[in-house]
Design an enzyme around this catalytic site. Structure first.
Site, short mmCIF file in Angstrom:
data_model
loop_
_atom_site.label_atom_id
_atom_site.label_comp_id
_atom_site.label_asym_id
_atom_site.label_seq_id
_atom_site.Cartn_x
_atom_site.Cartn_y
_atom_site.Cartn_z
N SER A 277 0.83 -1.20 0.00
CA SER A 277 0.00 0.00 0.00
C SER A 277 0.87 1.26 0.00
O SER A 277 0.59 2.23 -0.72
CB SER A 277 -0.92 -0.01 1.23
OG SER A 277 -1.62 1.20 1.36
N GLU B 39 5.17 1.93 14.43
CA GLU B 39 6.24 0.96 14.15
C GLU B 39 5.93 0.11 12.91
O GLU B 39 6.83 -0.22 12.14
CB GLU B 39 6.47 0.04 15.35
CG GLU B 39 7.66 -0.89 15.15
CD GLU B 39 8.19 -1.50 16.43
OE1 GLU B 39 8.94 -2.48 16.34
OE2 GLU B 39 7.85 -0.99 17.52
#
Length: 300
Positions: free
Chosen positions: A70, A96
């Site tokens: 993505s 993270e």
């Protein structure tokens, strides 16, 4: 001249300010702090350290690859949050997964909000941000709540305000940590749901918890079926508890009761308490049987 120099420094952009040792910002009161803190800056990924306070302990590799795909197509839509640790050094507060996915793509920079925070503030921000995520398992959320209570010294009421959850909801998560560690792992691995876990909390005996846990998995029990099973388990000990303890019956009483069985030709039972008090129970099937027994007793 001095004014021109100041204008020139501010005009070089945020990235230039961060690279200038003379503008090493350590607190919100430092010069040019308002230009950096709370703004989005493209930071080198190599300058960002992972957060030692990260509540999440596992990352699904497949999901990371999906996120990387993505990011490759659309970029990092939501910036990560970091705090300054020193000149040119930052520590991740939240994001993270975005960092890891960006590294999978070998990206050099990532958009980031820059914050000034101490260790406690960083931990609190990381925990609160993490709790808001939709993909956390119930045990991860419970552990985050526990850390906010123990390490940040928050009350359940204060935590309720910070995370936007009711105190009862927070308490329900925290109670999950009383489950046997094997069951907690099963919940993290999606073998059972939080509903199953909440039902199992009502079983104090950890061995019994595990016994029911295995039954849930082997028989694919629903939450409602599990609740029913736990309820039945709790009711059995209660009924047994109400039964009075039987006192040992002396041998001569047992023998005498047996003789009465023979003499009256019907079942005779004896109940006796610890104090020695008791009662004889003579069975009869009909009124005629009752009259027969009475006549035998009168005759004696």
């Amino acid at each position: 001249m001095a004014k021109a120099t100041k204008k020139q420094a501010l005009g070089r952009g945020l990235s230039a300010l961060l690279k200038d040792p003379s503008n090493d910002i350590q607190s919100a009161k430092d010069k040019n702090a308002d230009q950096i803190v709370g703004n989005v800056v493209d930071l080198p990924l190599e300058s960002i350290e992972m957060n030692p306070f990260q509540p999440r302990t596992s990352f699904n590799e497949e999901h990371l690859r999906e996120l990387a795909s993505s990011i490759k197509e659309l970029g990092v839509i939501q910036p990560i949050t970091v705090r300054k640790k020193g000149f040119g050094k930052y520590e991740l507060v939240s994001g993270e997964r975005r960092c890891r996915a960006s590294k999978l793509l070998s990206l050099e920079t990532i958009p980031a909000y820059v914050r000034i925070a101490n260790d406690q503030e960083s931990l609190e921000m990381a925990l609160v941000e993490n709790i808001q995520r939709q993909d956390l398992d119930p045990i991860e959320i419970a552990l985050s709540y526990q850390r906010l209570i123990e390490e940040i010294d928050l009350t359940q009421e204060q935590m309720s305000e910070r995370v936007g959850k009711s105190r009862s909801a927070i308490a329900n998560y925290l109670r999950l940590l009383k489950l046997d560690p094997i069951i907690q792992t099963g919940m993290r691995d999606n073998f059972i749901s939080m509903g199953h876990g909440r039902a199992l909390i009502n079983v104090a005996d950890l061995d019994k918890q595990l016994e029911i846990y295995q039954k849930i998995i082997s028989e694919n029990l629903s939450v409602r079926e599990t609740e029913k099973l736990v309820k039945e388990l709790k009711e059995v000990p209660l009924s047994r508890k109400r039964e009075p303890k039987k006192a040992p019956v002396p041998e001569f009483v047992t023998q005498s009761t047996s003789r009465l069985n023979d003499v009256l030709d019907t079942k005779v039972s004896n109940k006796m308490s610890k104090s020695g008090k008791g009662k004889l129970i003579i069975d009869y099937d009909s009124l005629a049987e009752f009259e027969r027994i009475v006549k035998l007793i009168d005759a004696k």
